[in-house]
Design a protein around this motif. Sequence first.
Motif, PDB file in Angstrom:
ATOM      1  N   ASP A 107       4.570  34.153  16.332  1.00  0.00           N
ATOM      2  CA  ASP A 107       5.707  34.531  17.063  1.00  0.00           C
ATOM      3  C   ASP A 107       5.941  33.391  18.384  1.00  0.00           C
ATOM      4  OD1 ASP A 107       3.013  34.439  18.169  1.00  0.00           O
ATOM      5  OD2 ASP A 107       3.257  35.195  20.035  1.00  0.00           O
ATOM      6  N   PHE A 108       5.815  32.434  17.892  1.00  0.00           N
ATOM      7  CA  PHE A 108       5.767  31.484  18.453  1.00  0.00           C
ATOM      8  C   PHE A 108       7.042  30.236  18.146  1.00  0.00           C
ATOM      9  CE2 PHE A 108       2.711  31.927  21.682  1.00  0.00           C
ATOM     10  CZ  PHE A 108       2.999  31.886  23.232  1.00  0.00           C
ATOM     11  N   GLU A 109       7.417  30.441  16.172  1.00  0.00           N
ATOM     12  CA  GLU A 109       8.390  29.981  15.966  1.00  0.00           C
ATOM     13  C   GLU A 109       9.309  30.057  15.940  1.00  0.00           C
ATOM     14  OE1 GLU A 109       7.716  30.431  11.798  1.00  0.00           O
ATOM     15  OE2 GLU A 109       5.885  30.089  11.504  1.00  0.00           O
ATOM     16  N   GLN A 110      10.593  28.980  15.987  1.00  0.00           N
ATOM     17  CA  GLN A 110      11.708  28.554  16.583  1.00  0.00           C
ATOM     18  C   GLN A 110      11.424  28.861  18.045  1.00  0.00           C
ATOM     19  OE1 GLN A 110      14.253  31.419  13.999  1.00  0.00           O
ATOM     20  NE2 GLN A 110      13.745  29.836  12.576  1.00  0.00           N
ATOM     21  N   PHE A 111      10.599  28.863  18.710  1.00  0.00           N
ATOM     22  CA  PHE A 111      10.836  29.098  20.526  1.00  0.00           C
ATOM     23  C   PHE A 111      12.174  28.236  21.301  1.00  0.00           C
ATOM     24  CE2 PHE A 111       9.254  28.153  24.788  1.00  0.00           C
ATOM     25  CZ  PHE A 111       9.070  29.174  24.917  1.00  0.00           C
ATOM     26  N   LYS A 112      11.973  29.272  22.084  1.00  0.00           N
ATOM     27  CA  LYS A 112      13.798  29.084  22.585  1.00  0.00           C
ATOM     28  C   LYS A 112      13.422  29.308  23.581  1.00  0.00           C
ATOM     29  CE  LYS A 112      18.749  28.480  22.728  1.00  0.00           C
ATOM     30  NZ  LYS A 112      20.325  28.253  22.464  1.00  0.00           N
ATOM     31  N   ALA A 113      13.377  29.206  25.324  1.00  0.00           N
ATOM     32  CA  ALA A 113      13.205  29.791  26.567  1.00  0.00           C
ATOM     33  C   ALA A 113      14.450  30.389  26.531  1.00  0.00           C
ATOM     34  CB  ALA A 113      13.852  28.457  27.747  1.00  0.00           C
ATOM     35  N   GLY A 114      14.537  31.622  27.149  1.00  0.00           N
ATOM     36  CA  GLY A 114      15.300  32.733  27.563  1.00  0.00           C
ATOM     37  C   GLY A 114      14.876  33.928  27.211  1.00  0.00           C
ATOM     38  N   LYS A 115      15.306  34.674  28.229  1.00  0.00           N
ATOM     39  CA  LYS A 115      15.009  36.471  28.443  1.00  0.00           C
ATOM     40  C   LYS A 115      15.083  37.426  28.389  1.00  0.00           C
ATOM     41  CE  LYS A 115      13.758  38.942  32.126  1.00  0.00           C
ATOM     42  NZ  LYS A 115      13.808  39.596  34.371  1.00  0.00           N
ATOM     43  N   TYR A 116      15.500  38.312  26.919  1.00  0.00           N
ATOM     44  CA  TYR A 116      15.240  38.702  26.368  1.00  0.00           C
ATOM     45  C   TYR A 116      14.995  40.663  26.469  1.00  0.00           C
ATOM     46  CZ  TYR A 116      15.797  35.178  24.297  1.00  0.00           C
ATOM     47  OH  TYR A 116      16.269  33.306  23.600  1.00  0.00           O
ATOM     48  N   GLY A 117      15.597  41.280  27.443  1.00  0.00           N
ATOM     49  CA  GLY A 117      15.304  42.683  27.975  1.00  0.00           C
ATOM     50  C   GLY A 117      13.834  42.729  29.152  1.00  0.00           C
ATOM     51  N   ASN A 118      12.975  43.073  28.535  1.00  0.00           N
ATOM     52  CA  ASN A 118      11.277  42.854  29.184  1.00  0.00           C
ATOM     53  C   ASN A 118      10.738  41.586  28.494  1.00  0.00           C
ATOM     54  OD1 ASN A 118      10.918  44.064  26.363  1.00  0.00           O
ATOM     55  ND2 ASN A 118       9.866  45.096  27.982  1.00  0.00           N
ATOM     56  N   THR A 119      11.432  40.796  27.781  1.00  0.00           N
ATOM     57  CA  THR A 119      10.531  40.444  26.991  1.00  0.00           C
ATOM     58  C   THR A 119      10.955  38.753  27.199  1.00  0.00           C
ATOM     59  OG1 THR A 119       9.838  41.109  24.997  1.00  0.00           O
ATOM     60  CG2 THR A 119       9.628  38.646  25.090  1.00  0.00           C
ATOM     61  N   GLU A 120      10.271  37.469  27.643  1.00  0.00           N
ATOM     62  CA  GLU A 120      10.672  36.031  28.318  1.00  0.00           C
ATOM     63  C   GLU A 120      10.150  34.689  27.496  1.00  0.00           C
ATOM     64  OE1 GLU A 120      11.470  34.089  32.018  1.00  0.00           O
ATOM     65  OE2 GLU A 120      10.797  35.555  32.466  1.00  0.00           O
ATOM     66  N   SER A 121      10.846  33.959  27.260  1.00  0.00           N
ATOM     67  CA  SER A 121      10.176  32.413  27.186  1.00  0.00           C
ATOM     68  C   SER A 121      10.247  32.260  27.381  1.00  0.00           C
ATOM     69  CB  SER A 121      10.539  32.252  25.044  1.00  0.00           C
ATOM     70  OG  SER A 121      10.669  33.934  24.127  1.00  0.00           O
ATOM     71  N   LEU A 122       9.660  31.423  27.812  1.00  0.00           N
ATOM     72  CA  LEU A 122       9.215  29.966  29.320  1.00  0.00           C
ATOM     73  C   LEU A 122       8.867  28.995  28.805  1.00  0.00           C
ATOM     74  CD1 LEU A 122       6.794  31.817  31.956  1.00  0.00           C
ATOM     75  CD2 LEU A 122       7.636  32.335  30.068  1.00  0.00           C
ATOM     76  N   SER A 123       8.598  28.027  30.038  1.00  0.00           N
ATOM     77  CA  SER A 123       7.300  26.682  29.884  1.00  0.00           C
ATOM     78  C   SER A 123       6.259  27.476  31.388  1.00  0.00           C
ATOM     79  CB  SER A 123       7.970  25.681  29.907  1.00  0.00           C
ATOM     80  OG  SER A 123       7.003  24.567  30.221  1.00  0.00           O
ATOM     81  N   PHE A 124       5.162  27.151  30.081  1.00  0.00           N
ATOM     82  CA  PHE A 124       3.616  27.396  31.463  1.00  0.00           C
ATOM     83  C   PHE A 124       3.308  26.158  31.550  1.00  0.00           C
ATOM     84  CE2 PHE A 124       0.338  28.566  32.877  1.00  0.00           C
ATOM     85  CZ  PHE A 124      -0.490  29.624  34.457  1.00  0.00           C
ATOM     86  N   ASN A 125       3.117  25.232  32.499  1.00  0.00           N
ATOM     87  CA  ASN A 125       2.740  23.861  32.563  1.00  0.00           C
ATOM     88  C   ASN A 125       2.833  23.363  31.495  1.00  0.00           C
ATOM     89  OD1 ASN A 125       1.691  24.687  34.935  1.00  0.00           O
ATOM     90  ND2 ASN A 125      -0.619  24.771  34.218  1.00  0.00           N
ATOM     91  N   ALA A 126       3.825  23.190  30.824  1.00  0.00           N
ATOM     92  CA  ALA A 126       4.615  22.434  29.719  1.00  0.00           C
ATOM     93  C   ALA A 126       4.120  22.746  28.617  1.00  0.00           C
ATOM     94  CB  ALA A 126       4.213  21.180  29.823  1.00  0.00           C
ATOM     95  N   PHE A 127       3.241  24.780  28.539  1.00  0.00           N
ATOM     96  CA  PHE A 127       3.016  24.641  27.293  1.00  0.00           C
ATOM     97  C   PHE A 127       4.349  26.321  27.180  1.00  0.00           C
ATOM     98  CE2 PHE A 127      -0.997  23.326  28.954  1.00  0.00           C
ATOM     99  CZ  PHE A 127      -1.447  22.144  27.883  1.00  0.00           C
ATOM    100  N   PRO A 128       4.676  26.076  25.615  1.00  0.00           N
ATOM    101  CA  PRO A 128       5.562  27.253  25.308  1.00  0.00           C
ATOM    102  C   PRO A 128       4.641  28.724  25.940  1.00  0.00           C
ATOM    103  CG  PRO A 128       4.510  26.406  23.671  1.00  0.00           C
ATOM    104  CD  PRO A 128       3.763  25.673  24.198  1.00  0.00           C
ATOM    105  N   ALA A 129       5.079  29.773  26.342  1.00  0.00           N
ATOM    106  CA  ALA A 129       4.626  30.667  26.800  1.00  0.00           C
ATOM    107  C   ALA A 129       5.971  31.928  26.335  1.00  0.00           C
ATOM    108  CB  ALA A 129       3.998  30.645  28.054  1.00  0.00           C
ATOM    109  N   ARG A 130       4.978  33.025  26.087  1.00  0.00           N
ATOM    110  CA  ARG A 130       6.384  34.482  26.392  1.00  0.00           C
ATOM    111  C   ARG A 130       5.228  35.784  27.488  1.00  0.00           C
ATOM    112  NH1 ARG A 130       9.529  33.790  22.426  1.00  0.00           N
ATOM    113  NH2 ARG A 130       9.507  32.555  20.403  1.00  0.00           N
ATOM    114  N   ARG A 131       6.139  36.056  27.879  1.00  0.00           N
ATOM    115  CA  ARG A 131       5.911  37.149  28.889  1.00  0.00           C
ATOM    116  C   ARG A 131       6.686  38.230  28.294  1.00  0.00           C
ATOM    117  NH1 ARG A 131       6.856  36.503  35.117  1.00  0.00           N
ATOM    118  NH2 ARG A 131       8.520  36.038  34.575  1.00  0.00           N
TER     119      ARG A 131
END
Length: 223
Positions: A107-131
Motif C-alpha cells: 500500500d506504500f507503492e507510488q507513495f505521494k503526500a496528499g489527502k483523499y477523502g478520509n485517507t491521507e498520505s503524509l510524512s511522519f518523522n521523515a517516514f512515509p505514513a498513511r492515516r
Amino acid sequence: MKCSLYFLLLLFSVCSLEAQLAPAHKPIVPLQPPDLIKLLPPTPNGWEMKESKAKSFYNEWLVSQASRQFVQPQPPSSSAGPGGQRPPQITHLRLTDTGFNPALFGDFEQFKAGKYGNTESLSFNAFPARRITFADGERLRILIKARFIVEVETHNQAPNAAMLWAKQFDFSRLNSIPDAGVEKLANPLTVFSIDELNPKANSSYQVSWSTQEDLDAARKRKP
C-alpha cells in the motif's frame, strides 16, 4: 534565499521518503516475537494494558508481529449515553517486522503526500505514513526503512490522537536495528505465539512452506 532554503528542505524530504520506499534488501528472517514485543511502548500513566501479544506466521515469508491494547475508562457523566458512562478511550498498537517482504507494505507503492477523502498520505518523522479517519477514531500506519510497520488505532479520543501515540515508539531504535544477515528460511519452520498477560497461552508449532516454483514443479510432475 528563503525560497531556495524551502526548496532544499522539500527536496530533502522527498528524497528521504523515496529512500524509505526503495527496496534495500532481500528478505531476511525477522526478529523473534519475544524480541519484537520489547520494542512496543510501555503503559502510559492513567491507562490500563488489556492485551500484550506477539506472534510469528508465514505469509510468503516469515513475519513477526507484536501488539498491545490500552484502555482509559471514562468517569460517569450527565452527558453520557445509555448506562450513564461515556465510551472508554481505546488504543491499539501494532509493530510488524516484515523481514523486507514487499508484499506486506504494497500500500506504500507510488507513495505521494496528499489527502483523499478520509485517507491521507503524509510524512511522519521523515517516514512515509498513511492515516485514515472514521466515525470514532483514526488509524495511522508508518513504514520504517521498508521493513518495520508501526500501526496505531485510536477510538473515542481527540483528533490526531494517533499521531501523539505514535511518538511513544522509539523510531531511532527501530531505524538502527541491523539488517545484515540475509538468510534462507528453514523448512519446516517454527512459529511462536506469546501472551504476556496470560503466559499459559504461549505456544509454538511448525509450518511447512512451498514457493510458487515448488507448486509449478509439482503440477508438471502430475501424470
